[in-house]
Each structure stands twice: as C-alpha cells, then as structure tokens.
Design a protein around this motif. Structure first.
Motif, PDB file in Angstrom:
ATOM      1  N   GLY A 553       0.817  -1.211   0.000  1.00 33.49           N
ATOM      2  CA  GLY A 553       0.000   0.000   0.000  1.00 33.49           C
ATOM      3  C   GLY A 553       0.849   1.258   0.000  1.00 33.49           C
ATOM      4  O   GLY A 553       0.582   2.195  -0.758  1.00 33.49           O
ATOM      5  N   ILE A 555       3.965   1.619  -1.002  1.00 31.04           N
ATOM      6  CA  ILE A 555       4.655   1.794  -2.291  1.00 31.04           C
ATOM      7  C   ILE A 555       3.669   2.313  -3.342  1.00 31.04           C
ATOM      8  O   ILE A 555       4.008   3.162  -4.167  1.00 31.04           O
ATOM      9  CB  ILE A 555       5.314   0.474  -2.745  1.00 31.04           C
ATOM     10  CG1 ILE A 555       6.459   0.137  -1.788  1.00 31.04           C
ATOM     11  CG2 ILE A 555       5.840   0.566  -4.175  1.00 31.04           C
ATOM     12  CD1 ILE A 555       7.177  -1.145  -2.107  1.00 31.04           C
ATOM     13  N   SER A 556       2.434   1.826  -3.266  1.00 30.52           N
ATOM     14  CA  SER A 556       1.417   2.309  -4.219  1.00 30.52           C
ATOM     15  C   SER A 556       1.230   3.806  -4.090  1.00 30.52           C
ATOM     16  O   SER A 556       1.085   4.522  -5.083  1.00 30.52           O
ATOM     17  CB  SER A 556       0.073   1.633  -3.961  1.00 30.52           C
ATOM     18  OG  SER A 556       0.200   0.255  -4.064  1.00 30.52           O
ATOM     19  N   LEU A 557       1.214   4.283  -2.831  1.00 29.27           N
ATOM     20  CA  LEU A 557       1.029   5.723  -2.625  1.00 29.27           C
ATOM     21  C   LEU A 557       2.193   6.501  -3.242  1.00 29.27           C
ATOM     22  O   LEU A 557       1.993   7.533  -3.889  1.00 29.27           O
ATOM     23  CB  LEU A 557       0.926   6.033  -1.132  1.00 29.27           C
ATOM     24  CG  LEU A 557      -0.296   5.451  -0.405  1.00 29.27           C
ATOM     25  CD1 LEU A 557      -0.318   5.891   1.047  1.00 29.27           C
ATOM     26  CD2 LEU A 557      -1.582   5.888  -1.090  1.00 29.27           C
ATOM     27  N   ILE A 559       4.040   5.498  -5.674  1.00 32.26           N
ATOM     28  CA  ILE A 559       3.898   5.414  -7.138  1.00 32.26           C
ATOM     29  C   ILE A 559       2.909   6.472  -7.623  1.00 32.26           C
ATOM     30  O   ILE A 559       3.144   7.170  -8.618  1.00 32.26           O
ATOM     31  CB  ILE A 559       3.423   4.002  -7.556  1.00 32.26           C
ATOM     32  CG1 ILE A 559       4.518   2.982  -7.278  1.00 32.26           C
ATOM     33  CG2 ILE A 559       3.028   3.975  -9.031  1.00 32.26           C
ATOM     34  CD1 ILE A 559       4.063   1.546  -7.419  1.00 32.26           C
TER      35      ILE A 559
END
Lengths: 592, 283
Positions: A553, A555-557, A559
């Motif tokens: 989660g 890392i997604s943010l 990204i």
C-alpha cells in the motif's frame, strides 16, 4: 510568454512544488515541509467546512427547518391551496417557510448546540446528553450489525468439511487432473439453475404454495440429491439460500392459507357480478392455449389482490408460459363484466379430462395446475401431457447435458412416454452413473466406488442400452472416462488430498496455539510454554503477511505521487531544482 | 573476511536516506522506462469482474465510493475501470460517498469513463443512466438509512438536484432495490461496515475494492462468501484493469511496485545476514 504564466502552468508548478516540499521531510525537517504541511491542514479544514455546510447542514437540517421557497410552493400546491397559474409567482414569507418546517429537527438542532457546551468549563456537562444519544445509538446498531453481518456468517464459514474433499477437487482441477472448464461449468450450471428455480419458488408465493402443499417432500429430496452433486462448489451457498427462500415463501403462504382459499374461491366461483368477465365472444384473442388461459386466470385471481402480485405474475407468465410480456399483459387484462371463471371454462368447451377436479381442496387444484406447468404430474393425462413434456424438453434445451437428461428422464416417466423417452432415461442414467464414478474417483473412496457401481448396475436399474455402455466401460475404462478428462493417477490425487488435509490441520493448530498464547492465567511454562511459542510463531507469520500488504500500500502511494509528478515532467524538474536551491540556502542560513 | 564484516557493519549503520533514494529510483525508473513485467490476475478480482458481467442490461449498480485523495493511487484506477465496465455493459449506476473527499474523485472517474471510445456512442445521460449522490455523514447510521430509504438519506444529489426529480432514483428507493452493491473503500467507514450492513443485514450481493492495508482484514469476508469478489490495493486495480481491457495507471504502476518489493526484500535479506554475521563482533 503569456502561456508560460497561465493558471494551468502555475497550478501544475504548485502541485509539483507542494508534493516535493512534503517529500523533503525524508531528507530532514525544514521550513518548506512545515509550510506545505500547514497549507494542507488549512485547505483541508476549509474544504471540510464548506462541505459540511453544503452537503450536511443545509440539506439535512436547515432546509428541513426552513424549507426553500419552491418546496413550500410545492406543499401548498399538493394541498390544493395554490392554483397552477399562481404557482410561479406566489410569494412565500419567512414565517410561512418556518411554519412548513419539520419541527422534530429542532430537537436535533438543540442536541447539536448542546455539543458546543463542551468548551464551557461550567456547563460542559450539557454536552454529555448528545454524546450519550450518539454513543447509545451507535452501540445499539453495532451490536446487531456485528452479530448479523460478521459473527454468524464468519462462524458459519468456519464450519468446514475437514476431509479435504471440498478443496482437493479444486486443487485437482487447478492441477489439470480434473477437467476444470467442463466439469466446473457443468456443475456451476446445475447449481445455478437449481438455485434460481428455488429462489423463484420462494419469491413467487403461488408456486411456493404449489410446491409446498403438494410436492414438498419429493421436491426437496430430489433437489437435495442434485444439489449434493455440487457440494464441492462455492455456489453451494446459493442453493442453500434458495432453499431458505423457498421455505420462507412456503411459510408465508401456508400461514395465510385461509385467505388464500377465500381468494381462490372468489376467483373460481363466487366472483361478484360487477367484477365478472365479458361474454366469451368478447374475450381477447391471444395465442394462449386453453390450459394456459386457465392457468393464467386461476393464478391471476390469487395475485390480483396486490400490485406486486400482478407485476410478478406478468413476469412469471412471460417467463414460464413462453408468452411475450405484451401477450401476458393482454391475457391479464380484466375488463369489467366477465362471467365467473367456472362458467367461462365450461363455455370455452374444455374437455372433461382437462377440467380440474373441483371436489379437491382448492389449494390442491391450484397446486396441480401450477405443477403441471413446472413438471407434469399424472393429473391431466394423455395427449396434452405429451405436448407438455415436449414443451418442457424444448425449454430445457439450453441447460447442461447431465442435468437436462435427468429431467428429461423424469418427465418421460411422469408422462409415460414410449421409446424415445426410454432412450432419454438411459442416457440420463448413464450420465449420472458417469458422474457418480467421477465423484468416487475424486474422493478416492474405493469402497464408495464399488458401492456406487453395484448400486447403479443392479438389474432393476439397467436397461439394455445402459448394459451396452457398461460393457464398453469394462472393456476400456480409460477410453470411456477420457472425455471427462480423468487422466491423473490415483497417487497424484491422493498426494493432493493429503496436502490439503495437512493445510487444514495447520490452520486449526495455528488458531488453537494463538488462542493459548493469550491465556495469561497460567504461567507459560512446560507444555503451555511450547504451545504459546507455536502460537507466537503463527502470529508473527500473520503479522508478516499483513505487513507485506501494508508495504504494498505504501509503495502504491509513492507510485501515485510519482505518477502525478511525471504528468508534468518539466514542472516537476523545475520545482525540484528550485527546492534544492532553496534547501541549500536555508541550510546555509541556519548554519550562520 | 574482516573486510566483509566491516562492510556489513557499515551497511547496518547506513543512513536511511540512502534507502529512501534507492526506493525513489526503483519506483521512478520503471515509470519512465516501462519493463512490462507479466502478472497474473487474482481469482478474487476475476469473481468481482464476473459479478458485473452476470448482470442483465439495465440493472442498477449501487457504488459506494468511500475514499479520498490519500488512497487515490490505489483506488482511483479501479473506480475508473469500474465505471467504464458498468457503462459498457449498459448498466445504471448510482454513486454514494461516506467520505467527504470522494465526490470530486467520483465525478472525475465518471467523466473519464464517459470519454472512452466504446462509451461515447452510447450517449449516456446524467440522472438517467448515472448519478452521483455525493457525500453523507453518519457512517453506519447513513448505511442503515440507505437500507430503509435512500431518498430520505440523500435528499439531493451532489449537484443539488432533489432526488425526487431524478428519474434513475425512482427505481432505487432502498439498498435492496439495487442488483449489485460495490464498495470502493479506503478505510473506515468502508468494506467492513458495508459487509455488516448491506450484505449481513440487507442481504445484498456485494463486491469490494479496498486499499492494500485493508485487504487482510477483508479477505475473510471473501472467503466466507460475504463478498462475491475483492480487489486489494493497486495490484487489485491493475488486475481489474486487465480484465476490463483498459490498462491504466494501476497497470503501469505494477513494474514500479515489483521493483519496490524486490528492493525491500533485498534489504530485509541483507539486513538479516549482516545482523547475524556481525552479532559476535558487536558483542
């Protein structure tokens, strides 16, 4: 030059610069980060205040206490106090608006105001009243929701079959041992069909009554048997839901039996003159067969009492009698002046054998008439029934092979049809026999396999055609089963099943050990110490898995933010350069 | 050996800002130069996709978008793909929000979906084919209110139109009137509360998309059959984009996600090796 300083460009620069200012905290705390943080908090608060006013307070409180002018006009218009021509210009005073408000909302306004006393040292106790109201309401809601929505369904889901048969088949299908597509789709189709039908039974009380009063035991037994074939599939729950719905429907109808009888009597004979039907010559001409017309009329009398029933019947007629909705609607149109139904049936020249047996209880008659549509019973015999069976067979055509054959066979037996039906019965039997063999192979219960073969090959169940097929199986079992994709070795299947059982046991051990770890009334030494250590290990694994998701989660943010920056690469680069220079100057200033 | 141990000790004392920099490079590089690493779709997301595919044309889907810009990277791609899927299947959609920051994101996603090649010719109209009801405070109270009367809970849509004047809302008076309930959730109130209300209490068929942090909490609901499908995090959104056939931001982010994960795994492994190898020396 103008384009360079447009609002869009400035906006893009601000977005990039603000994002990078926030990121700069990763290097070290600095005034730019603090500035961006404060701007964010300020903007969020401002946005929140505007939102609360426009989306919550105004529509839910203010507009209810002090309705808008248009709303007051509408209320006056509906009450007949305002002529249409005066509507647009009718003046509405503030007092009038207040008078049209919903006074109960003053209570909520008062509760809201009481909340503000929280900031008063002397009167802060007043804020406990609205808080008590909110907490009480939430507690009440939560208890019910937690029980209904989480506790019971989750407990239900833990009551699993630990033999591994549920999951081993899935595993074997995944491993290609069993034909994933064909078997999965077939069972799925069967389960869906049964579930849908049961659901419909539950929803349509007339059919539920029919099934419930005349055929319940047989129906449940047969459907249970068929559903049993599918208990390795997730949609099993749909079947269960279907049964539940059906029982609810039955209970509702049986509970209202007296009313049901009254309505039917009214429909079948005691209809008041003013509601009677038109003369036979004036009946709407439709493609309805007489028996269909009869069914429609009988059912309609039951259902016409409620608008929902009428709509449901229209839909049901369309679906079950192969009628276009328009035709069904026409058939259901009951203009004033129709004669009583019995007279109508007689005047239409119904042959004696097609007339229902009026001496039977009226619910039974309805059941028979409706069942004759679903599955013909030996109530109305002869050519008509053959026609019914053919009709049903055609309707069943889109269904999957195995289940269709079974129904075909049953219908054929009901209707006493000759050779063609015999062949259908043979095919159905063979199909089921194959399914039985497959199932036993899956479960690896050799005893069951022998039992099933013995059962299905007993002399009273085998026809010559089936005998031929059985011989073919004996000669070449692999070739016989090959179309079903049963190609994996029993050892392979056994290993898969053992792995699955081991996995289930692991879950049980993990849960129990974890629970023991949280048992603090006894010192964790000896056996309890070992068990609690195992529990800790499982808990760590569980936390690790959750942590993995958290990392994903986060890392997604990151990204997302980088994607935003890359949408304006030049601006992002410029902002980065500006920020680096600014940070450098700031660090020099701080050193000085 | 001593040199190796010294190196490992230095690694253990590494300034964390180097790790941040490496992570930034790992994420940024694949975003600039995509590698197109393959990834397979999760069965839970396939079931979610199938739940929408199974609906008949004209069915009403109720979507509750409960997230804000903080969860945008993970959930906005899903929402965009969802609307595109719904519109393409000619379904009706009603959107509600229990998070204040969601309505503008919903409008963005709807606008984006309406611009899609296959959706444009359908000529979909607001308040007839889709409507955004906006934000409602009250958490579970709002959910319960929707279960009994959506019109009373949302007296007007996001743009201020009274629901009584919205034709699409005439067939949707309560939660149970919808054919499928979709929850896009960034926290609480979100999937957990909706499962307990919409599914547990009102018996709706429900699917959900949530952030990766929430996924472990929601998987039991999927396993128990309370959720017919579940998409977790950016990976779930990317899976859904693949299934719908509209690879977007989430799919493009998958390379960066994989590289980020690899870096973290490498640091965890290296950190553990360094820790155990230098334990004696430190003592």
């Amino acid at each position: 030059m103008g384009a360079l300083f447009s609002v869009e460009v400035l906006g893009a620069f601000l977005v990039c610069f603000s994002t990078l200012m926030i990121f700069s905290f990763l290097y070290q705390d600095n005034p730019f980060y603090k500035f961006a943080e404060h701007v964010f908090v300020g903007v969020s608060t401002g946005y929140g205040v505007v939102l609360v006013w426009f989306q919550i307070l105004r529509p839910n409180l203010i507009n209810r206490l002090l309705p808008p002018v248009d709303a007051v006009r509408q209320q006056l218009f509906r009450a007949g106090q305002l002529a249409p021509e005066a509507y647009p210009d009718h003046p509405v005073s503030l007092l009038e608006r207040l008078a049209h408000g919903q006074f109960i909302y003053y209570v909520f306004l008062a509760l809201g105001i009481l909340m503000l006393f929280k900031i008063s040292r002397k009167l802060h106790w007043l804020s406990r009243w609205p808080l008590a109201y909110v907490i009480g309401a939430f507690a009440g809601i939560q208890i019910i929701q937690a029980a209904q929505g989480a506790l019971v369904p989750q407990l239900e889901a833990t009551m699993k079959d630990f033999s591994g048969k549920e999951t081993v088949v899935t595993a074997m299908e995944s491993a290609g041992v069993l034909p994933q597509g064909e078997m999965g789709a077939r069972r799925q189709a069967q389960v869906d069909w049964i579930a849908d039908w049961l659901q419909a039974l539950g929803e349509d009380s007339s059919r539920a009554a029919a099934a419930g009063l005349a055929w319940q035991g047989e129906l449940e037994q047969r459907l249970n048997g068929l559903a049993g074939l599918s208990d390795i599939e997730a949609p099993e729950s749909r079947v269960r839901e279907g049964f539940k719905a059906m029982r609810v429907g039955q209970a509702a109808v049986v509970g209202a039996d007296a009313e049901f009888e009254r309505l039917l009597c009214a429909g079948l004979g005691g209809m008041p003159v003013e509601e009677s039907l038109p003369a036979p010559g004036q009946l709407p001409t439709t493609e309805l067969a007489p028996w269909q017309d009869r069914l429609v009329l009988v059912a309609t009398r039951v259902w016409l009492e409620s608008p929902a029933g009428r709509a449901g019947l229209l839909e049901a007629c369309g679906r079950y009698l192969d009628l276009a909705p328009a035709v069904a609607a026409e058939a259901l149109a009951f203009p004033a002046g129709r004669p009583p139904l019995v007279q109508l049936l007689k005047s239409e020249g119904f042959p004696a054998e097609r007339q229902p047996d009026w001496s039977l209880p009226v619910t039974r008659r309805l059941a028979d008439s409706l069942l004759s549509e679903v599955n013909p019973r030996p109530v109305l015999l002869g050519e008509w029934k053959a026609e019914q069976v053919r009709n049903l067979l055609a309707r069943l055509a889109p269904l999957d092979g195995g289940y269709r054959s079974e129904l075909q066979a049953q219908l054929a037996i009901f209707a006493g049809l000759p050779d063609s039906a015999r062949r259908a019965a043979d095919a159905a039997f063979l199909s089921y026999w194959r399914a039985g063999v497959l199932r036993e192979l899956r479960l690896l219960r050799q005893g069951w396999l022998r039992h099933t073969i013995a059962l299905h090959t007993s002399p009273d169940r085998v026809t010559p055609y089936t005998r031929l097929q059985l011989d073919a199986f004996r000669r070449d079992p692999a070739g016989f089963l090959e179309p079903y994709g049963v190609t994996g070795s029993p050892t392979q299947m056994r290993v898969n099943m053992l792995v699955e059982i081991f996995s289930n046991l692991l879950v049980v051990i993990g849960v129990c050990a974890g629970v023991f770890y949280f048992f603090f009334s006894k010192k964790h030494t000896g056996a309890l110490g070992v068990v609690s250590k195992v529990g800790i290990a499982f808990l760590m694994m569980s936390f690790g898995a959750s942590f993995g998701y958290t990392v994903m989660g986060r890392i997604s943010l990151a990204i997302g933010r980088f994607q935003d920056l890359l949408a304006w690469p030049v601006m992002a680069g410029t902002a980065l350069l500006v920020l680096i220079v600014a940070l450098y100057l700031e660090s020099r200033r701080a050193r000085v | 050996m001593n040199a190796l141990l010294r190196g490992l000790q230095r690694f253990l004392a590494l300034d964390r800002r180097w790790i941040f920099l490496l992570m930034a490079l790992c994420i940024l590089t694949p975003l600039i130069v995509p590698f197109g690493l393959p990834f397979s779709t999760d069965p839970a997301v396939e079931n979610l996709y199938q739940a929408i595919e199974d609906l008949d044309e004209g069915s009403v889907v109720l979507v509750s978008c409960d997230y804000d810009p903080g969860s945008k990277p993970e959930l906005q791609p899903f929402t965009e793909a969802l609307f595109r899927h719904i519109f393409r299947r000619k379904l009706k959609v009603v959107v509600s929000c229990l998070w204040a920051g969601a309505p503008p994101l919903v409008n963005q996603a709807i606008e984006q979906a309406l611009q899609a090649e296959e959706v444009k010719p359908l000529g979909l109209r607001e308040k007839i084919d889709y409507v955004n009801l906006g934000y409602k405070d009250g958490r579970q109270l709002a959910m319960l209110g929707m279960g009994e009367n959506i019109h009373a809970t949302f007296p007007q849509s996001y743009d201020g139109t009274p629901v009584s004047q919205i034709s699409l809302m005439q067939s949707l008076r309560k939660l149970g009137d919808s054919d499928l309930f979709v929850n896009v959730s960034g926290g609480s109130p979100g999937t957990k509360e909706w499962v307990e209300t919409a599914q547990g209490r009102f018996g709706l068929k429900m699917v959900a998309a949530c952030t990766a942090v929430m996924a472990p909490d929601n998987i039991p609901y999927y396993e128990a059959g309370q959720l017919a499908g579940l998409a977790g995090g950016m990976k779930g959104s990317a899976d859904y984009e693949q299934l719908v056939g509209v690879p977007g931001l989430a799919t493009r982010g998958m390379d960066a996600q994989s590289f980020g994960h690899l870096l973290i795994i490498a640091f965890i492994a290296l950190g553990n090796v360094a820790y155990f190898m230098t334990r004696g020396r430190r003592n």
